[in-house]
Design a protein around this motif. Sequence first.
Motif, PDB file in Angstrom:
ATOM      1  N   TYR A 145     125.080  15.998  44.230  1.00 59.32           N
ATOM      2  CA  TYR A 145     123.927  15.520  44.965  1.00 59.32           C
ATOM      3  C   TYR A 145     124.317  14.739  46.219  1.00 59.32           C
ATOM      4  CZ  TYR A 145     121.057  16.773  40.958  1.00 59.32           C
ATOM      5  OH  TYR A 145     120.411  17.453  39.967  1.00 59.32           O
ATOM      6  N   GLY A 168     119.604  15.227  46.127  1.00 58.39           N
ATOM      7  CA  GLY A 168     119.267  14.555  44.885  1.00 58.39           C
ATOM      8  C   GLY A 168     117.863  14.957  44.483  1.00 58.39           C
ATOM      9  N   GLU A 169     116.982  13.970  44.314  1.00 56.00           N
ATOM     10  CA  GLU A 169     115.596  14.252  43.952  1.00 56.00           C
ATOM     11  C   GLU A 169     114.700  14.424  45.174  1.00 56.00           C
ATOM     12  OE1 GLU A 169     114.294  11.142  41.423  1.00 56.00           O
ATOM     13  OE2 GLU A 169     115.568  11.730  39.731  1.00 56.00           O
TER      14      GLU A 169
END
Length: 225
Positions: free
Chosen positions: A5, A27-28
């Motif tokens: 990530y 990442g998110e």
Amino acid sequence: MSTSYDIPEVIDRREGPYGEVALRRHGELLQIIANGCFLMDTSDGRSERLLVDAALGALDERPEPSVLIGGLGVGFSLAHAAANPRWGRITVVEREPAIIEWHRRGPLAELSSDALADPRTEIAEADLVEFVNEMSDTYDALCLDIDNGPDWTVTDDNHSLYSPSGLTSCASVLKPGGVLAVWSAQPSTEFEETLGNAGFQRVRTEEIPVARGVPDVVHLGIRPG
């Protein structure tokens, strides 16, 4: 220890009408990049929500006010407007077909699917400058979030939107007493003066605190009644 990530992953990259536009996952977070320039991501949304709320708060108590949103982005402004039952018609103008598709059938749908399904909502695939100059309809509010601000545009041709003539065009799509709300990554005293010189009244700037650096802002002006 580093993870996968740490490096953003490009989910989709396309050549659009105004250059390259890419959607990345970090990442998110989902990020939109245009011609190598970071535009926005899904990390927060406070700025976009304040843009919509500040516009609504500046209006008088007219029933079901309509709003024209310039820029779909990651969908925060649209989703926030659609979540408020006070808004009437909600029109979003987005010039990048890839961004619209990412919302309708791609990873950004999780943020905007409810808003897109709302019967008040419509998406117009168009350049906002051309849309504003050519349309005959009027709105109670115009929220602009197509650049990093009046002094930092994504493409050079967007500069005209923040000029006196461009702001006159913005005023022409507003009903009397309608509000123009412009998001910016930094305050601009010069733009405040331009708003006033273009005939907007009650010009003011609302700050949005950020973790580091100068605050984001929303510039506001009212079309005379």
